[in-house]
Enzyme design. Structure first.
Site, PDB file in Angstrom:
ATOM      1  CB  SER A 139      -0.872   0.002   1.259  1.00 30.60           C
ATOM      2  OG  SER A 139      -1.419   1.292   1.471  1.00 30.60           O
ATOM      3  CE1 TYR A 152      -4.649  -2.169   4.115  1.00 30.37           C
ATOM      4  CE2 TYR A 152      -3.757   0.054   3.929  1.00 30.37           C
ATOM      5  CZ  TYR A 152      -4.206  -1.115   3.333  1.00 30.37           C
ATOM      6  OH  TYR A 152      -4.202  -1.232   1.964  1.00 30.37           O
TER       7      TYR A 152
END
Ligand code: NAP
Length: 247
Positions: A139, A152
């Site tokens: 990400s 995350y």
């Protein structure tokens, strides 16, 4: 690509689905692993309708025996897996001081440990074949950090570290391991964040130098290169696909 069998986790939706479609159209036999078995099968059926070879299996990346069984089934139906794309992932957000142990564990279990388990289960077969390609979808938040998404971002940062270390250990076997950290791609995951008012497309587009939202196909194009023969000298790399948002 016609000699290759690829497994794409999270391949029933968004980025994983675009990657599965692209690899199939490049000639690979594709197995879609997804939590939602019906969605995986229907994604595979749409690839077959378009002339590709694909199967869809219900595989939860937090279930190691399930991953092993999935890879065994792929071997018997499509041949040995020499391409693995780890795209299964979830986001959960909230203030750090209110985050429960359960939320932290779940984020790590799917995003990081799931990637570890799929890599560890698939690598022996790649070593045996003397060729392999792993692409881990991380990400762009690993570059920028994101407030209220500590679990995350930590998990995806772990995916980058896992990728770099694995690349060094397996380079001698003809296996490359790279990661693509996508930034701001129009998928169901992003749509959900939009619906919850966590971000606005207009604002984010303004912050994106190329001036548009990313498409799942943008990630699929980079992935197709990384799994190709042309990319045999590219390993341990973080290949950002983010419209210039992170350089
Ligand atoms: P998506 O459309 O939600 O796709 C994720 C897929 O993973 C879904 O099919 C989901 O199934 C599946 N999945 C979730 N948990 C799983 C599990 N335990 N085992 C197997 N499959 C599981 O999201 P996306 O945007 O394409 O995201 C793909 C990857 O890109 C993720 O790793 C995400 O973190 C990363 N990413 C996306 C963006 C973006 O802008 N979209 C940015 C940075 C990183 P269900 O739908 O049944 O839960």
């Amino acid at each position: 690509m016609t000699e290759r069998t690829a497994v794409v986790t999270g391949g029933a939706s968004g980025i994983g689905l675009a990657i599965a479609r692209r690899l199939a159209s490049d000639g690979a036999r594709v197995a879609i692993f997804d939590l939602n078995g019906a969605a995986a099968q229907s994604a595979a059926a749409s690839i077959e309708e378009a002339g590709g070879k694909a199967i869809g299996l219900s595989v939860d990346v937090t279930d190691r025996p399930g991953i092993e069984a999935g890879l065994d089934e792929v071997r018997s139906r499509l041949g040995p897996t020499t391409i693995l794309v780890n795209s299964a992932g979830i986001t959960l957000d909230g203030p750090f001081l209110e985050m429960t142990q359960e939320t932290w564990d779940r984020l790590l279990a799917i995003n990081l440990t799931g990637t570890f388990d799929c890599c560890q289960a698939a690598l022996p077969g790649m070593v045996e074949e003397g060729w392999g390609r792993i692409v881990n979808i991380s990400s762009s938040s690993v570059h920028s950090g994101v407030a209220r998404m500590v679990g995350y971002v930590a998990a995806k940062s772990g995916v980058v570290g896992l990728t770099k270390a694995l690349a060094l250990e397996f380079a001698r076997y003809g296996i490359t391991v790279n990661t693509i950290p996508p930034g701001f791609i129009d998928t169901p995951m992003l749509q959900e964040a939009r619906e919850r008012g966590l971000m606005s497309v207009e604002q984010q587009t303004e912050r994106t130098p190329v001036g548009r939202i990313g498409r799942p196909e943008d990630i699929a194009g980079a992935c197709a290169y990384l799994v190709s023969e042309d990319a045999s000298y590219v390993t341990g790399q973080v290949i950002g696909v983010n419209g210039g948002r992170n350089t």
